[in-house]
Design an enzyme around this catalytic site. Sequence first.
Site, PDB file in Angstrom:
ATOM      1  N   CYS A 156      -8.767   0.826  10.694  1.00 50.38           N
ATOM      2  CA  CYS A 156      -9.892   0.308   9.919  1.00 50.38           C
ATOM      3  C   CYS A 156     -11.021  -0.201  10.796  1.00 50.38           C
ATOM      4  CB  CYS A 156      -9.422  -0.809   8.988  1.00 50.38           C
ATOM      5  SG  CYS A 156      -8.259  -0.232   7.746  1.00 50.38           S
TER       6      CYS A 156
ATOM      7  N   SER B 226       0.839  -1.198   0.000  1.00 50.05           N
ATOM      8  CA  SER B 226       0.000   0.000   0.000  1.00 50.05           C
ATOM      9  C   SER B 226       0.869   1.242   0.000  1.00 50.05           C
ATOM     10  CB  SER B 226      -0.909   0.002   1.236  1.00 50.05           C
ATOM     11  OG  SER B 226      -1.688   1.181   1.287  1.00 50.05           O
TER      12      SER B 226
ATOM     13  N   HIS C   9       0.080   4.541   0.997  1.00 53.36           N
ATOM     14  CA  HIS C   9      -0.007   5.581   2.026  1.00 53.36           C
ATOM     15  C   HIS C   9       0.624   5.165   3.353  1.00 53.36           C
ATOM     16  CE1 HIS C   9      -3.587   4.335   4.601  1.00 53.36           C
ATOM     17  NE2 HIS C   9      -3.595   3.430   3.658  1.00 53.36           N
TER      18      HIS C   9
END
Length: 386
Positions: free
Chosen positions: A326, A200, A202
């Site tokens: 999350c 990923s 970010h």
Amino acid sequence: MECYLDNSATTRCFDSVADLMTRVMCLDYGNPSSMHRKGVQAEQYLRYAKDVFSGILKVDGKELFFTSGGTESDNMALIGCAFANCRAGRHLITTAIEHPAILQTMQYLEEQGFEVTYLPVDEWGRIRLSDLEEALRPDTILVSIMHTNNEIGSLQPIAEAGALIRRRNPSALFHVDAVQGFGKFRILPRKMGIDLLSLSGHKIHGPKGTGLLYVNGRVKIHPIMFGGGQQRGLRSGTENVPGIAGLAKAAEEIYSGLDADTQRLYALKQRFIDGVLQLPDVQVNGLTGRDSAPHVISVSFRGVRSEVLLHALEEREIYVSAGSACSSNRPETAGSATLRAIGLDRELLGSTLRFSLSVFTTQEEIDYALNALYELVPMLRKFTRR
């Protein structure tokens, strides 16, 4: 002063990343599928990105597919491989402490008739290779194990697991979610027996909405998105050229100073751990030192609710997390997958914060956060304890 210690949730972009993305969006903005000069300029950024990741991962550029992030990469790997290989078997293996992008995808696959084995972990958040060996079966088609846990920073024995899978069931595919490990460690899929690898942007000072999936050329995988056939038909849709360029630039930057940055992060992490343990009734979860990730610290403060301490720190511009970003907006599940799996005292489940560092973190920030904790934790305990 602003003290951002939530880098496992997201990171600040490198200036070089933002500058490159601005250029691509405003000057070299063509569609890479177009045949004219603007399209060729855009396509060159895709080649640049593949060259960067091929060099870092030591793989063929044809095995790299750009996505919208770690979640999409995980979904592509699990769903795409499960359906492509279901005739060979319907058994999947993962761990009890995976990111929701893995756990919820596995739950979906169970609803589709697949059987999933969830490996337990020890008190430090590590799987036992003996459990993996016992779980492997002739009908096992896919094993998915995260490289670095996002809540407590535990590291899994990825190379050993890859070798074990090859020895016991060579046809089984091995997927690794390396979203938290990439940019902190040198991860070489071919050397470590990894067939699929998720990354990923970010988390490594790149842009949000960008990711990568490495797929070994031997892997049989079905697309889960359909359209114009971009990226060899596996991931259709016009490529996010600014994002892909920024993702590659971030990877290039992070690996250019990896060794020195990692050494400094471990030193800062130890400084924070030594400092926070000066408080009574405080517990650091997971292993510390080189046996853990250099950037993740999970701390339980007995007698203080995590969200109360989080917001008290926020008032001083200190930003941390109550578990995985999350799931932290759902108090009933925040941190439960990992913290419950390691057997954390029930009373501490709602008293745990995650502090996570980055290459931008300074010693001054660490000391500022510690001094705030020294003041806030005793004060908050007075209000919560009877």
